[in-house]
Design a protein around this motif. Sequence first.
Motif, PDB file in Angstrom:
ATOM      1  N   PRO A  66     -12.163  -2.778   4.732  1.00 47.76           N
ATOM      2  CA  PRO A  66     -12.282  -4.141   4.209  1.00 47.76           C
ATOM      3  C   PRO A  66     -11.247  -4.408   3.124  1.00 47.76           C
ATOM      4  N   GLU A  67     -10.713  -5.629   3.090  1.00 46.21           N
ATOM      5  CA  GLU A  67      -9.789  -6.040   2.034  1.00 46.21           C
ATOM      6  C   GLU A  67     -10.515  -5.832   0.709  1.00 46.21           C
ATOM      7  N   GLY A  68      -9.837  -5.304  -0.266  1.00 51.18           N
ATOM      8  CA  GLY A  68     -10.496  -5.129  -1.562  1.00 51.18           C
ATOM      9  C   GLY A  68     -11.148  -3.761  -1.677  1.00 51.18           C
ATOM     10  N   ASP A  69     -11.434  -3.127  -0.553  1.00 50.80           N
ATOM     11  CA  ASP A  69     -11.942  -1.764  -0.586  1.00 50.80           C
ATOM     12  C   ASP A  69     -10.770  -0.862  -0.979  1.00 50.80           C
ATOM     13  N   ASP A  70     -11.040   0.183  -1.706  1.00 52.09           N
ATOM     14  CA  ASP A  70      -9.967   1.081  -2.116  1.00 52.09           C
ATOM     15  C   ASP A  70      -9.528   1.920  -0.919  1.00 52.09           C
ATOM     16  N   GLU A 113       1.971   1.903  -3.391  1.00 56.74           N
ATOM     17  CA  GLU A 113       0.892   2.462  -4.203  1.00 56.74           C
ATOM     18  C   GLU A 113       0.765   3.976  -3.970  1.00 56.74           C
ATOM     19  N   LYS A 142       0.826  -1.208   0.000  1.00 60.60           N
ATOM     20  CA  LYS A 142       0.000   0.000   0.000  1.00 60.60           C
ATOM     21  C   LYS A 142       0.860   1.258   0.000  1.00 60.60           C
TER      22      LYS A 142
END
Length: 568
Positions: free
Chosen positions: A493-497, A281, A278
């Motif tokens: 949540p995992e997958g949430d941006d 990113e 992250k």
Amino acid sequence: MTTQPPKAAPDAPSDFIRDIVEEDLKSGKHARVVTRFPPEPNGYLHIGHAKSICLNFGIALERGGACHLRFDDTNPVTEEAEYVESIQRDVRWLGFDWKDKLFYASDYFERLYGYAVELVKQGSAYVCDLSPEEMRRDRGDFNRPGKESPFRNRSAQENLDLFGRMRAGEFADGSRTLRAKIDMSSPNMNMRDPVLYRIKKASHHRTGDAWCIYPMYDYAHPLSDAFEGITHSICTTEFEDHRPLYDWAIRSGPAPARPRQIEFARLSLTYTLMSKRKLLELVERGLVSGWDDPRMPTISGMRRRGYTPEAIREFCGRVGVTKFPSLSEKALLEDCIRDDLNRRAPRALAVLKPLKVVIENYPEGRVEELGALNHPEDPSLGTRKVPFCRELYVEADDFREDPPPKFFRLAPGREVRLRYAYYVKCTGVVKDPTTGAVVELRCSYDPATRGGGSPDGRKVKATIHWVSARHAAAATVRLYDHLLGVADPGSIPEGDDFRRHLNPGSLETLTGCLVEPSLAQAGPGGRWQFERQGYFCLDAADSKPGAPVFNRTATLRDTWAKIAKTQG
Ligand code: ATP
Ligand code: MG
């Protein structure tokens, strides 16, 4: 401020890992403790790594042992030399020394290969032709045993031949793997014939194109530990389920030592993203200015923010080492910084949002050099002179035309103390004719109050800071807030941006600030308490001669705790 080395004697109480080490030394199991810090060079180190560094290097230091720095560079695709350099710089800056014990897992590629050949010869490993999808399909799950690979019972001879040809580059990426022959029905998924080697025709930052097969972490890591004679291999709890495989790799062949893996809970911090993926990113998308953006939880970001290695080590000691995951308060880290800087940082006067003051009864052209303490409790930091004259600047927030009940600072007719200087009284205001905003205060001063005390015992309720208009240096000041807008990073949540949860107000840049002239000559690495404003450091990268940039390292008090208290 000078940097203090870490202490060889722990101030923190012991923990379960230190207890194990002590027991092993006492019982004679080991004569000397050897630990390691094994970063993968695929990003910059963060505060979580600092915890691991303080633990591994700390134990070695306390026990007269050694701590190795080993780059776990088994994945050629994501690793870069830039990261190798930054990691060394950061570990050194934290105050730790690996001496001559700098290693790379890639140095062991030949030896790891030879060890795998032994496993193949003795029937403990085989070449498997299943695709990654087929392997996943046959793996089973927690309720279902896996299915044995149709290639599991190849002869040692055939396996040796195929493994040699894998190395020689005869097969495509992903077409074959070398797998450990363990147990496809093990309740531990990691033991269901895990992959030891995969084919990857990629250049490696150190070995270039010498290899097209690369060992998996779970294979390379325990053996690298064994090759180096590591006694205690300390890692985070997500590797607990990998421990049987760690032990299998070491016990299945002629490994020269038997290190013991011990797991502890990784550090998680409120308002902090702690995954290298992250953080990368954020850097790649330009959401921060780089790995060393002062808002980043990286060691390089914290260094640029003005954090001290002493404070970071203190924090790592205070959070302690346990088996149980918990969320630590970022406020605790900030407290450690504040404690350290409060003790050691010299004081200075800086006005962040200037409002002009003209002292009407002070002679035009006169300049006084007033004595100021560099530290209220530490006389060894000495004194300095600050120039005072007829025109000054004070903080705009320190004046109210209509002061509310508990506002004791400047207001029309109100007298306050100027730090290290005189009592001044506001006698009038000058307003912008179009906007009506107050742009200047007219004041008078009392010459009998030089140094800030009144001979007639007259009291004022506030002391404010100021700078001389003629002498102050212009500066840019950057104020920081949490990069992440949510307290519990685990609640995203995992997958949430996760980018949707960034705090849009994490950076405030103030231009046109004014600092006392002594700061104009400040060099990089300088840290101060700007009185009543917080702790600041000179930004080495963005400051130019005559145009300094200061980063706020920390506020004076924990404003979050204060807000929580008033709201609760
Ligand atoms: P990330 O999850 O941030 O990508 P990582 O574990 O993949 O980190 P490595 O380079 O493999 O990063 O980590 C080197 C060492 O630092 C490992 O021993 C790892 O256990 C430890 N470490 C990483 N993150 C933390 C953390 N949050 N708290 C404590 N130790 C950590
Ligand atoms: Mg890792």
